[in-house]
Write a protein that holds these residues in place. Structure first.
Motif, mmCIF file in Angstrom:
data_model
loop_
_atom_site.group_PDB
_atom_site.id
_atom_site.type_symbol
_atom_site.label_atom_id
_atom_site.label_comp_id
_atom_site.label_asym_id
_atom_site.label_seq_id
_atom_site.Cartn_x
_atom_site.Cartn_y
_atom_site.Cartn_z
ATOM 1 N N ALA A 41 -2.825 2.392 -4.192
ATOM 2 C CA ALA A 41 -2.487 3.718 -3.668
ATOM 3 C C ALA A 41 -3.577 4.195 -2.712
ATOM 4 O O ALA A 41 -4.771 4.036 -2.995
ATOM 5 C CB ALA A 41 -2.326 4.703 -4.821
ATOM 6 N N PHE A 42 -3.144 4.768 -1.594
ATOM 7 C CA PHE A 42 -4.076 5.369 -0.634
ATOM 8 C C PHE A 42 -3.727 6.846 -0.539
ATOM 9 O O PHE A 42 -2.676 7.224 -0.031
ATOM 10 C CB PHE A 42 -3.942 4.696 0.733
ATOM 11 N N LEU A 80 -10.014 0.599 2.554
ATOM 12 C CA LEU A 80 -8.628 0.274 2.199
ATOM 13 C C LEU A 80 -8.320 -1.176 2.563
ATOM 14 O O LEU A 80 -7.707 -1.915 1.779
ATOM 15 C CB LEU A 80 -7.663 1.219 2.924
ATOM 16 N N LEU A 81 -8.765 -1.615 3.733
ATOM 17 C CA LEU A 81 -8.566 -3.011 4.150
ATOM 18 C C LEU A 81 -9.286 -3.977 3.209
ATOM 19 O O LEU A 81 -8.751 -5.035 2.850
ATOM 20 C CB LEU A 81 -9.056 -3.204 5.588
ATOM 21 N N ASP A 82 -10.509 -3.604 2.806
ATOM 22 C CA ASP A 82 -11.249 -4.438 1.838
ATOM 23 C C ASP A 82 -10.457 -4.565 0.533
ATOM 24 O O ASP A 82 -10.384 -5.646 -0.065
ATOM 25 C CB ASP A 82 -12.622 -3.819 1.540
ATOM 26 N N VAL A 99 0.884 -1.167 0.000
ATOM 27 C CA VAL A 99 0.000 0.000 0.000
ATOM 28 C C VAL A 99 0.922 1.217 0.000
ATOM 29 O O VAL A 99 1.746 1.373 0.909
ATOM 30 C CB VAL A 99 -0.903 0.024 1.250
ATOM 31 N N VAL A 100 0.825 2.045 -1.043
ATOM 32 C CA VAL A 100 1.644 3.253 -1.107
ATOM 33 C C VAL A 100 0.776 4.431 -0.663
ATOM 34 O O VAL A 100 -0.276 4.685 -1.252
ATOM 35 C CB VAL A 100 2.189 3.486 -2.531
ATOM 36 N N VAL A 101 1.214 5.099 0.413
ATOM 37 C CA VAL A 101 0.433 6.207 0.972
ATOM 38 C C VAL A 101 0.947 7.516 0.374
ATOM 39 O O VAL A 101 2.152 7.787 0.390
ATOM 40 C CB VAL A 101 0.551 6.239 2.510
ATOM 41 N N ALA A 154 -6.582 3.483 -6.961
ATOM 42 C CA ALA A 154 -6.375 4.566 -5.992
ATOM 43 C C ALA A 154 -7.604 4.703 -5.107
ATOM 44 O O ALA A 154 -8.739 4.687 -5.595
ATOM 45 C CB ALA A 154 -6.085 5.873 -6.716
ATOM 46 N N LEU A 155 -7.372 4.824 -3.790
ATOM 47 C CA LEU A 155 -8.444 5.039 -2.814
ATOM 48 C C LEU A 155 -8.207 6.349 -2.086
ATOM 49 O O LEU A 155 -7.084 6.861 -2.046
ATOM 50 C CB LEU A 155 -8.500 3.874 -1.816
ATOM 51 N N ALA A 156 -9.274 6.878 -1.480
ATOM 52 C CA ALA A 156 -9.204 8.188 -0.832
ATOM 53 C C ALA A 156 -9.463 8.048 0.659
ATOM 54 O O ALA A 156 -10.175 7.135 1.091
ATOM 55 C CB ALA A 156 -10.246 9.125 -1.465
ATOM 56 N N GLY A 157 -8.899 8.968 1.449
ATOM 57 C CA GLY A 157 -9.186 8.921 2.879
ATOM 58 C C GLY A 157 -8.408 9.929 3.694
ATOM 59 O O GLY A 157 -7.613 10.724 3.168
ATOM 60 N N SER A 158 -8.642 9.878 4.990
ATOM 61 C CA SER A 158 -7.879 10.653 5.971
ATOM 62 C C SER A 158 -7.716 9.744 7.182
ATOM 63 O O SER A 158 -8.635 9.618 7.997
ATOM 64 C CB SER A 158 -8.608 11.943 6.361
#
Length: 681
Positions: free
Chosen positions: A134-135, A273-275, A105-107, A259-263
């Protein structure tokens, strides 16, 4: 006590969390620990309570120094997770972690986007062919922009990025994501991690944007599966589970990066992200390793494993291994094929950051710690003594900086030697050498911070206080043109004499090529038994340097011709002749001194941009570009490492503490004539 792994390889993920320093890796990992039930309290990097940063120095400095391993479970899948450092000085930790991981997982920082260390880590992941997702983190911050970061990834990293979500709300109003597969909104109403997200319809103002993004996602996914592509071309609706399988196929093939989004800090976006980790990153069964003839390794195969990390504490050495094939039990004898020695395993542990759970057995796919291996180092292969195998080594970069160290009390000399050996065993990017002229012990590494941390370890962990010299740059010598010399070594002092003649041609090589030695002798002008002595002489002379005493590099030495004497020639005579010929040829070949030049990125408020550029110019810096990142200005420059000592103090002073910088080795450049006087004795 859990004696062996309870899940199959299909439900196992070995993954790392990698990023630039301060992108939020450890914060993301702490949230993963919380959501998976491994931790009932969320640790914070800023106040030193992060469980993954359990080393006292990590807690004091607020950064990750060591890669930390933890095992967690999510929806029936076991995740062996490694949180890696983002600072360039500790890049060996990322290197050796990626060597044994199946996915990553690349943050990314939602404001800064693709930063220099992200780029370095990405190239490392390319080298080891590690599939990634990507997160894009910190989307609650001022200046955060999900779509800009996606564009930066495509431009700077040269990859195809496929967003699986789009954010709902920007900056301080970021409150959720639209899941493009299900076309449902996931909204977090509170920052509280214990409050789950709620599902809702896609907000009307985002519906059109989400539909366009989903169409791009479906298009990328169906390209991976012929049947799905045919159905898509025929205008059929593609089922979500088919899309998931196609996305997984694309990730494993390296066709694109989801690519996923979050804080993570605000506890938003971690569960999806875990899913995604479970759905899209590979299991050990998806990875075909080198030397396997294209077949998957299983628990039924002979045992083989790679040691990728050594940690020494009061209880001795723990060796972290990745098992590629077979089984390993307590009390088993293994062959270290890198040393040829056999060793007995005394205990096996599943690692949960600083806590350990004892295991009776490890099987193919496991990452765990082994106690009892006394001679095993990073990169060594362990195997079944009856079926020896050698796995690819872990590459270690050359150090660029060194300091002289000596114990403050002479009684500590023995303790210092033992402590240094322990440090070198843990960190292969550290080097130790003894300077014969000065009698000093020289410790070399990748940067000031790494050496600072190592010296603090000597004091805190080993109880040895040392005096430290000023950091010195690791210069090199090279040549600019070809030169050929013939040298005759003759010595007659009664009794057997010494005789050797060598004709040596030196040619320059491109930067980073190192030393090549070639034998072009024909007709036995120099007998075969003396050729290794010639090579040894060239290497000895190259190590000692010619111009200023720095190691020589980036040249090819060709033994063209020579002659020998039946009675007076010897290996010593040819070694001495080769050393003298090398020194003479090097002096004629336009010798140059090289210095490490760093790629520096400065991020500063626009008010201080002129001062920052002026300061870089005074340090012999060459500005390569300027840009904008949120409301801050960025400067990219190449600056000699010698000029960067103490830079952080100057930068803070000129920017009232508001600017920051990062740097990494870019290349070795020629030292200007004006600087040579200080280097040549």
């Amino acid at each position: 006590m859990r004696n062996s792994r309870t899940v199959s390889n299909a439900h196992l993920r070995n993954l790392g969390v990698i990023a630039h320093v301060d992108a939020g890796k450890t914060t993301t990992t702490e949230r993963i620990l919380y959501y998976t039930g491994e931790s009932h309290r969320i640790g914070d990097v800023n106040d030193g309570t992060a469980q993954m940063d359990f080393d006292p120095q990590e807690q004091k400095r607020g950064i990750t120094i060591h890669s930390a391993a933890v095992t967690v479970h999510w929806k029936g899948t076991q995740l062996n997770l490694i949180d890696t450092p983002g600072h360039i000085d500790f890049n060996i930790e990322v290197n050796r972690s990626l060597r044994v991981l199946d996915g990553a997982v690349v943050v990314f920082d939602g404001v800064a986007g693709v930063e220099p260390q992200t780029e370095t880590n990405w190239r490392l992941a390319d080298k080891y062919r590690v599939p990634r997702i990507a997160f894009i983190n910190k989307l609650d911050r001022v200046g955060a922009d999900f779509h800009r970061v996606v564009a930066m990834m495509e431009e700077r990293l040269g990859v195809r990025v496929v967003p699986l979500q789009i954010p709902i709300g920007v900056e301080g109003d970021f409150r959720g994501v639209v899941d493009l597969l299900s076309m449902r909104a996931r909204i977090w109403d509170k920052d509280d991690a214990s409050a789950p997200y709620r599902e809702a319809d896609v907000p009307a103002d985002l519906l059109e944007q989400a539909q366009r993004a989903r169409a791009r996602l479906v298009e990328a996914a169906v390209e991976q599966e012929d049947a799905a592509l045919q159905a898509y071309v025929n205008g059929e609706e593609i089922a979500v589970d088919v899309l998931r399988a196609s996305i997984r196929k694309g990730v494993l093939a390296g066709a694109f990066v989801p690519a996923l989004a979050g804080s993570a800090f605000k506890n938003r976006g971690v569960e999806p992200l875990l899913d995604a980790v479970v759905d899209y990153l590979p299991s050990p069964d998806d990875i075909v390793r080198e030397g396997s003839g294209g077949k998957l390794a299983t628990a039924a195969d002979p045992f083989s494993a790679l040691a990728f990390k050594v940690v020494t504490d009061d209880h001795g050495a723990k060796v972290f291994v990745r098992v590629y094939g077979g089984r390993l039990g307590r009390g088993d004898v293994v062959l270290n094929t890198s040393t040829g020695k056999t060793e007995r395993v005394s205990r096996l542990y599943e690692v949960h950051a600083d806590k350990h759970i004892e295991r009776d057995e490890l099987v193919a796919g496991d990452i765990a710690a082994v106690v009892g291996l006394k001679d095993t180092l990073t990169g060594h292969t362990l195997s079944d003594p009856a079926h020896p195998v050698v796995l690819e080594q872990i590459s270690v970069p050359e150090p660029v900086i060194h300091v002289a160290i000596e114990p403050k009390a002479s009684a500590d000399q023995q303790g210092l030697s033992k402590a240094l050996q322990s440090l070198l065993r843990e960190d292969p990017s550290l080097r130790l050498q003894h300077d014969a002229e000065s009698g000093q012990t020289i410790l070399s590494g990748m940067g000031e911070l790494q050496l600072e941390v190592s010296i603090e370890k000597l004091r805190a962990r080993h109880g040895v206080n040392v005096s430290v010299g000023r950091p010195q740059v690791a210069y090199r010598e090279t040549i600019a043109r070809s030169a050929e010399v013939t040298y005759v070594h003759k010595k007659q002092s009664g009794g057997p004499g010494q005789y050797a003649e060598v004709k040596l041609l030196l040619e320059p090589l491109p930067r980073g090529e190192g030393i090549r030695i070639e034998n072009r002798i024909v007709g036995g002008a120099v007998p075969r038994e003396f050729i290794p002595a010639v090579e040894a002489g060239i290497r000895r002379a190259a190590l000692a340097g010619v111009v200023a005493g720095f190691p020589s590099t980036d040249f090819m030495a060709i033994l063209v011709d020579g002659s020998f004497h039946e009675r007076d020639s010897s290996t010593l005579a040819f070694e001495l002749a080769a050393m003298a010929a090398f020194r003479e040829a090097f002096a004629k070949a336009g010798p140059q001194v090289l210095e490490p030049v760093m790629a520096v990125e400065v991020i500063t408020p626009a008010d201080y941009l002129g001062d920052a550029i002026g300061d870089l110019n005074r340090r012999r810096g060459m500005v390569r570009g300027q840009g904008q990142r949120g409301n801050a200005a960025t400067v990219e420059a190449e600056v000699p490492l010698k000029e960067m000592f103490g830079y952080i103090g100057s930068l803070r002073a000129l920017s009232s503490g508001r600017a920051q910088y990062s740097m990494q080795l870019d290349h070795y450049g020629v030292v200007p004539a004006g600087e040579m006087a200080a280097l040549v004795p």
